[in-house]
Design a protein around this motif. Structure first.
Motif, PDB file in Angstrom:
ATOM      1  N   MET A  57       0.660  -1.170  -0.012  1.00  0.00           N
ATOM      2  CA  MET A  57      -0.039   0.026  -0.020  1.00  0.00           C
ATOM      3  C   MET A  57       0.965   1.305   0.026  1.00  0.00           C
ATOM      4  N   THR A  58       0.620   2.161  -0.976  1.00  0.00           N
ATOM      5  CA  THR A  58       1.539   3.419  -1.155  1.00  0.00           C
ATOM      6  C   THR A  58       0.957   4.383  -0.065  1.00  0.00           C
ATOM      7  N   GLU A  59       1.637   5.393   0.307  1.00  0.00           N
ATOM      8  CA  GLU A  59       0.897   6.422   1.011  1.00  0.00           C
ATOM      9  C   GLU A  59      -0.267   7.081   0.620  1.00  0.00           C
ATOM     10  N   GLN A  60      -0.476   7.271  -1.068  1.00  0.00           N
ATOM     11  CA  GLN A  60      -1.468   7.573  -1.404  1.00  0.00           C
ATOM     12  C   GLN A  60      -2.755   6.905  -1.226  1.00  0.00           C
ATOM     13  N   GLU A  61      -2.361   5.603  -1.432  1.00  0.00           N
ATOM     14  CA  GLU A  61      -3.420   4.291  -1.325  1.00  0.00           C
ATOM     15  C   GLU A  61      -3.938   4.488   0.162  1.00  0.00           C
ATOM     16  N   ALA A  62      -3.076   4.512   0.970  1.00  0.00           N
ATOM     17  CA  ALA A  62      -3.440   4.854   2.346  1.00  0.00           C
ATOM     18  C   ALA A  62      -4.148   5.754   2.673  1.00  0.00           C
ATOM     19  N   GLN A  63      -3.855   6.914   2.416  1.00  0.00           N
ATOM     20  CA  GLN A  63      -4.785   7.896   2.495  1.00  0.00           C
ATOM     21  C   GLN A  63      -6.259   7.930   2.065  1.00  0.00           C
ATOM     22  N   ASP A  64      -6.157   7.260   0.569  1.00  0.00           N
ATOM     23  CA  ASP A  64      -7.564   7.166   0.044  1.00  0.00           C
ATOM     24  C   ASP A  64      -8.413   6.138   0.692  1.00  0.00           C
ATOM     25  N   TRP A  65      -7.574   5.003   1.285  1.00  0.00           N
ATOM     26  CA  TRP A  65      -8.560   4.022   2.063  1.00  0.00           C
ATOM     27  C   TRP A  65      -9.195   4.616   3.275  1.00  0.00           C
ATOM     28  N   LEU A  66      -8.413   5.514   4.002  1.00  0.00           N
ATOM     29  CA  LEU A  66      -8.871   6.168   5.289  1.00  0.00           C
ATOM     30  C   LEU A  66     -10.095   6.914   4.913  1.00  0.00           C
ATOM     31  N   ARG A  67      -9.781   7.718   3.902  1.00  0.00           N
ATOM     32  CA  ARG A  67     -11.030   8.649   3.350  1.00  0.00           C
ATOM     33  C   ARG A  67     -12.406   7.931   3.238  1.00  0.00           C
ATOM     34  N   LYS A  68     -12.111   6.845   2.278  1.00  0.00           N
ATOM     35  CA  LYS A  68     -13.094   6.007   1.899  1.00  0.00           C
ATOM     36  C   LYS A  68     -13.911   5.314   3.236  1.00  0.00           C
ATOM     37  N   THR A  69     -12.965   4.624   3.925  1.00  0.00           N
ATOM     38  CA  THR A  69     -13.580   3.879   4.871  1.00  0.00           C
ATOM     39  C   THR A  69     -14.030   4.311   6.078  1.00  0.00           C
ATOM     40  N   PHE A  70     -13.738   5.740   6.587  1.00  0.00           N
ATOM     41  CA  PHE A  70     -14.026   6.338   7.581  1.00  0.00           C
ATOM     42  C   PHE A  70     -14.825   7.480   7.261  1.00  0.00           C
ATOM     43  N   ASP A  71     -14.812   7.952   5.915  1.00  0.00           N
ATOM     44  CA  ASP A  71     -15.633   9.251   5.656  1.00  0.00           C
ATOM     45  C   ASP A  71     -15.161  10.277   6.436  1.00  0.00           C
ATOM     46  N   VAL A  72     -13.820  10.510   6.446  1.00  0.00           N
ATOM     47  CA  VAL A  72     -13.142  11.655   7.356  1.00  0.00           C
ATOM     48  C   VAL A  72     -13.539  12.839   7.049  1.00  0.00           C
ATOM     49  N   PRO A  73     -14.111  13.757   7.802  1.00  0.00           N
ATOM     50  CA  PRO A  73     -14.267  15.193   7.669  1.00  0.00           C
ATOM     51  C   PRO A  73     -13.064  15.837   7.778  1.00  0.00           C
ATOM     52  N   ARG A  74     -13.110  17.152   7.280  1.00  0.00           N
ATOM     53  CA  ARG A  74     -11.828  17.842   7.099  1.00  0.00           C
ATOM     54  C   ARG A  74     -11.229  18.042   8.498  1.00  0.00           C
ATOM     55  N   GLU A  75     -12.037  18.369   9.321  1.00  0.00           N
ATOM     56  CA  GLU A  75     -11.290  18.881  10.791  1.00  0.00           C
ATOM     57  C   GLU A  75     -10.784  17.428  11.221  1.00  0.00           C
ATOM     58  N   THR A  76     -11.237  16.357  11.345  1.00  0.00           N
ATOM     59  CA  THR A  76     -10.552  15.170  11.668  1.00  0.00           C
ATOM     60  C   THR A  76      -9.165  14.879  10.906  1.00  0.00           C
ATOM     61  N   TRP A  77      -9.288  15.150   9.449  1.00  0.00           N
ATOM     62  CA  TRP A  77      -8.150  14.914   8.836  1.00  0.00           C
ATOM     63  C   TRP A  77      -7.068  15.696   9.250  1.00  0.00           C
ATOM     64  N   GLU A  78      -7.423  17.090   9.633  1.00  0.00           N
ATOM     65  CA  GLU A  78      -6.346  17.817   9.796  1.00  0.00           C
ATOM     66  C   GLU A  78      -5.686  17.533  11.237  1.00  0.00           C
ATOM     67  N   LYS A  79      -6.437  16.674  12.148  1.00  0.00           N
ATOM     68  CA  LYS A  79      -5.941  16.377  13.414  1.00  0.00           C
ATOM     69  C   LYS A  79      -4.851  15.286  13.275  1.00  0.00           C
ATOM     70  N   LEU A  80      -5.214  14.392  12.111  1.00  0.00           N
ATOM     71  CA  LEU A  80      -4.309  13.281  11.709  1.00  0.00           C
ATOM     72  C   LEU A  80      -2.986  14.054  11.163  1.00  0.00           C
ATOM     73  N   GLU A  81      -3.214  14.928  10.357  1.00  0.00           N
ATOM     74  CA  GLU A  81      -1.928  15.465   9.962  1.00  0.00           C
ATOM     75  C   GLU A  81      -1.047  16.315  10.768  1.00  0.00           C
ATOM     76  N   ASN A  82      -1.934  17.080  11.877  1.00  0.00           N
ATOM     77  CA  ASN A  82      -1.264  17.862  12.835  1.00  0.00           C
ATOM     78  C   ASN A  82      -0.453  16.597  13.946  1.00  0.00           C
ATOM     79  N   PHE A  83      -1.136  15.242  14.092  1.00  0.00           N
ATOM     80  CA  PHE A  83      -0.453  14.578  14.903  1.00  0.00           C
ATOM     81  C   PHE A  83       0.851  14.222  14.012  1.00  0.00           C
ATOM     82  N   LEU A  84       0.758  13.976  12.878  1.00  0.00           N
ATOM     83  CA  LEU A  84       2.092  13.323  12.379  1.00  0.00           C
ATOM     84  C   LEU A  84       3.184  14.466  12.424  1.00  0.00           C
ATOM     85  N   ALA A  85       2.799  15.757  12.258  1.00  0.00           N
ATOM     86  CA  ALA A  85       3.652  16.876  12.462  1.00  0.00           C
ATOM     87  C   ALA A  85       4.272  17.172  13.871  1.00  0.00           C
ATOM     88  N   LEU A  86       3.771  16.708  14.785  1.00  0.00           N
ATOM     89  CA  LEU A  86       4.082  16.583  16.115  1.00  0.00           C
ATOM     90  C   LEU A  86       4.952  15.524  16.303  1.00  0.00           C
TER      91      LEU A  86
END
Length: 205
Positions: free
Chosen positions: A1-30
């Protein structure tokens, strides 16, 4: 699974809203920032963090019980926040993260504060043996202890309805065979989405 495929799977499987997606990105930044001060994840996986860590954690939600009311998820040896922080961001659980290493406790507590997860996540900065017994709905452990020891230490938090979600990599079947026949019957093995050779032990009771 590529990084893009991983992100696509997350969006599709959990219907991730923008605020939640930002939390994931901020977590990875931390996480990336803290990696300059302590070794939280293997450097070999740092370029595959969405696949090897985010999706690898999030997939556990597919095997977790659904239902109304407050549900408690206890994650043992949370370390860098996998799966505990990911479950707190994506799931509906109150996540209790047990971690005894001081610097990692400080990191997890900082992440909980900065991502505004205080209503959904709690860090027990101690050894599991020192945490007071209480029933939980889910027990997870990504790299906590060998299976027999893990069950012995944490069984006092389980009820007949508690679901165990234990990623065990390539050793899943071998570790399961090391249990007593009675305990073996508690579990079955699910294949990991992120590694065709890795297994997740899913148990009840």
């Amino acid at each position: 699974m590529t990084e893009q495929e991983a992100q696509d799977w997350l969006r599709k499987t959990f219907d991730v809203p923008r605020e939640t997606w930002e939390k994931l990105e901020n977590f990875l930044a931390l996480l990336a920032e803290e990696m300059q001060h302590q070794n939280l994840i293997s450097k070999s996986t740092a370029d595959h963090v969405w696949d090897r860590h985010i999706v690898d954690s999030a997939q556990l939600l597919l095997h977790a019980p659904k239902g109304e009311g407050e549900k408690i998820w206890m994650d043992l040896g949370t370390g860098a926040g996998f799966p505990g922080i990911v479950i707190a961001i994506l799931g509906d659980y109150k996540v209790q993260m047990v971690e005894s290493r001081g610097r990692r406790v400080n990191f997890l507590e900082s992440v909980v504060q900065q991502l505004e997860l205080t209503e959904k996540a709690l860090v027990f900065g101690d050894r599991l043996e020192n945490v007071e017994s209480h029933p939980v709905n889910v027990i997870s452990a990504r790299a906590f202890a060998p299976l027999q020891k893990l069950l012995s230490l944490s069984h006092r938090f389980s009820t007949e309805n508690t679901v165990w979600l234990l990623p065990k990599g390539k050793n899943a079947v071998r570790e399961l065979k090391g249990l007593s026949p009675k305990r073996q019957k508690m579990f079955h093995v699910e294949q990991s989405l992120t590694d065709p050779e890795a297994g997740i032990l899913v148990g009840l009771g």
